[in-house]
Design a protein around this motif. Sequence first.
Motif, PDB file in Angstrom:
ATOM      1  N   THR A 119       0.985  -1.062  -0.104  1.00 47.73           N
ATOM      2  CA  THR A 119      -0.092  -0.194  -0.140  1.00 47.73           C
ATOM      3  C   THR A 119       0.828   1.253  -0.001  1.00 47.73           C
ATOM      4  OG1 THR A 119      -0.161  -0.133   2.186  1.00 47.73           O
ATOM      5  CG2 THR A 119      -1.813  -1.393   1.226  1.00 47.73           C
ATOM      6  N   ALA A 120       0.284   2.421  -0.359  1.00 47.67           N
ATOM      7  CA  ALA A 120       1.013   3.769  -0.403  1.00 47.67           C
ATOM      8  C   ALA A 120       0.081   4.733  -0.049  1.00 47.67           C
ATOM      9  CB  ALA A 120       1.679   3.903  -1.712  1.00 47.67           C
ATOM     10  N   SER A 121       0.500   5.867   0.056  1.00 45.61           N
ATOM     11  CA  SER A 121      -0.342   7.130   0.409  1.00 45.61           C
ATOM     12  C   SER A 121      -0.205   8.190  -0.648  1.00 45.61           C
ATOM     13  CB  SER A 121      -0.017   7.819   1.482  1.00 45.61           C
ATOM     14  OG  SER A 121      -0.746   8.988   1.882  1.00 45.61           O
ATOM     15  N   LEU A 122      -1.560   8.387  -1.523  1.00 47.45           N
ATOM     16  CA  LEU A 122      -1.570   9.443  -2.643  1.00 47.45           C
ATOM     17  C   LEU A 122      -2.630  10.477  -1.906  1.00 47.45           C
ATOM     18  CD1 LEU A 122      -0.063   7.168  -4.010  1.00 47.45           C
ATOM     19  CD2 LEU A 122      -1.728   7.610  -6.032  1.00 47.45           C
ATOM     20  N   PRO A 123      -2.094  11.437  -1.190  1.00 43.18           N
ATOM     21  CA  PRO A 123      -3.192  12.238  -0.567  1.00 43.18           C
ATOM     22  C   PRO A 123      -3.754  13.158  -1.594  1.00 43.18           C
ATOM     23  CG  PRO A 123      -0.948  12.617   0.479  1.00 43.18           C
ATOM     24  CD  PRO A 123      -0.735  11.669  -0.725  1.00 43.18           C
ATOM     25  N   GLY A 124      -5.273  12.913  -1.262  1.00 42.42           N
ATOM     26  CA  GLY A 124      -6.101  13.988  -2.228  1.00 42.42           C
ATOM     27  C   GLY A 124      -6.379  13.445  -3.558  1.00 42.42           C
ATOM     28  N   ALA A 125      -5.874  12.235  -3.894  1.00 42.38           N
ATOM     29  CA  ALA A 125      -5.995  11.734  -5.241  1.00 42.38           C
ATOM     30  C   ALA A 125      -7.425  11.349  -5.559  1.00 42.38           C
ATOM     31  CB  ALA A 125      -4.931  10.595  -5.633  1.00 42.38           C
ATOM     32  N   SER A 126      -7.981  11.744  -6.593  1.00 40.97           N
ATOM     33  CA  SER A 126      -9.416  11.362  -7.257  1.00 40.97           C
ATOM     34  C   SER A 126      -9.171  10.353  -8.513  1.00 40.97           C
ATOM     35  CB  SER A 126     -10.072  12.605  -7.631  1.00 40.97           C
ATOM     36  OG  SER A 126      -9.445  13.062  -8.728  1.00 40.97           O
ATOM     37  N   ASP A 127      -8.054  10.371  -9.226  1.00 43.44           N
ATOM     38  CA  ASP A 127      -7.742   9.541 -10.128  1.00 43.44           C
ATOM     39  C   ASP A 127      -6.113   9.289 -10.522  1.00 43.44           C
ATOM     40  OD1 ASP A 127      -8.398   7.901 -12.304  1.00 43.44           O
ATOM     41  OD2 ASP A 127      -8.841   9.546 -13.690  1.00 43.44           O
ATOM     42  N   LEU A 128      -5.859   8.207 -11.195  1.00 42.01           N
ATOM     43  CA  LEU A 128      -4.356   8.223 -11.307  1.00 42.01           C
ATOM     44  C   LEU A 128      -4.230   7.498 -12.864  1.00 42.01           C
ATOM     45  CD1 LEU A 128      -3.565   4.894 -10.863  1.00 42.01           C
ATOM     46  CD2 LEU A 128      -4.166   5.459  -8.651  1.00 42.01           C
ATOM     47  N   ALA A 129      -2.991   7.781 -13.157  1.00 35.62           N
ATOM     48  CA  ALA A 129      -2.632   7.231 -14.562  1.00 35.62           C
ATOM     49  C   ALA A 129      -1.262   6.633 -14.403  1.00 35.62           C
ATOM     50  CB  ALA A 129      -2.686   7.979 -15.712  1.00 35.62           C
ATOM     51  N   VAL A 130      -0.838   5.473 -15.012  1.00 34.95           N
ATOM     52  CA  VAL A 130       0.615   4.735 -14.996  1.00 34.95           C
ATOM     53  C   VAL A 130       1.320   5.244 -16.153  1.00 34.95           C
ATOM     54  CG1 VAL A 130       2.033   2.942 -14.407  1.00 34.95           C
ATOM     55  CG2 VAL A 130      -0.399   3.093 -13.387  1.00 34.95           C
ATOM     56  N   THR A 131       2.505   5.747 -16.224  1.00 33.53           N
ATOM     57  CA  THR A 131       3.359   6.038 -17.602  1.00 33.53           C
ATOM     58  C   THR A 131       3.565   4.546 -18.247  1.00 33.53           C
ATOM     59  OG1 THR A 131       5.262   5.548 -16.007  1.00 33.53           O
ATOM     60  CG2 THR A 131       4.256   7.734 -16.596  1.00 33.53           C
ATOM     61  N   PRO A 132       3.853   4.387 -19.566  1.00 31.86           N
ATOM     62  CA  PRO A 132       3.681   3.359 -20.397  1.00 31.86           C
ATOM     63  C   PRO A 132       5.053   2.497 -19.938  1.00 31.86           C
ATOM     64  CG  PRO A 132       3.296   4.998 -21.744  1.00 31.86           C
ATOM     65  CD  PRO A 132       3.516   5.788 -20.361  1.00 31.86           C
TER      66      PRO A 132
END
Length: 218
Positions: free
Chosen positions: A165-178
């Motif tokens: 697990t990890a913390s992404l404060p306030g994130a509403s969406d994410l994308a991963v680089t290719p």
Amino acid sequence: IQFETGGEFAYILAGGSSIYEINISSQTITNTFTVSPAADDFALDPNGQFFYTTNSGFWVVNKYDINTGQLIDSLSNFETPNLIETPLIGDFAYLENGELRPNVVSVIDLTTFSESSQINRLFDGLITIVFSADETRAFFLEPYFEVFPENLTVVDTAQHTFITTASLPGASDLAVTPDNQYIYAAQPNDNTVTVYRTSDYTAVTVIPVGTGPSAIAI
């Protein structure tokens, strides 16, 4: 919006009752499929033959023929199924379900259209599920709370098991680089996008982007 693996069509769920097929080259609607009313989410079959919808109100997951829009099969053994996601390559789907939180994520075997297992972790209402470009990892994003800051769960898609697990404060969406090296997280309350390394999930860059960024894609 979902894109099929051949890159020819995009599919959009609208109003919970229709799936629109759009030809990417001509930018025209080529098909409209009527689905069970009040569908919450949908996903495409990685093999390009079917699409799946969830309906939390009627506790059903439906399987449709992507060429005809015909209802093929239904699963009704899940409580309030809502979020569903498939990788571009594979024979499974991840399905969030559960009447009361915390919720579970079931692994759906698309060959048999049945539950094969569950991810070994509970979730407080997922916002999104994103796969890495090589399909070896899935990233499950939950709402961020200061008392429970670890809102990102990383899953091994080969074993369907929780990794970290990890913390992404306030994130509403994410994308991963290719290249799978970085995660970009949209943070609407901070008006920023933060870039995290996937090796240790630490922030490396914060990008001011304007008011309320709520979604991101690569």
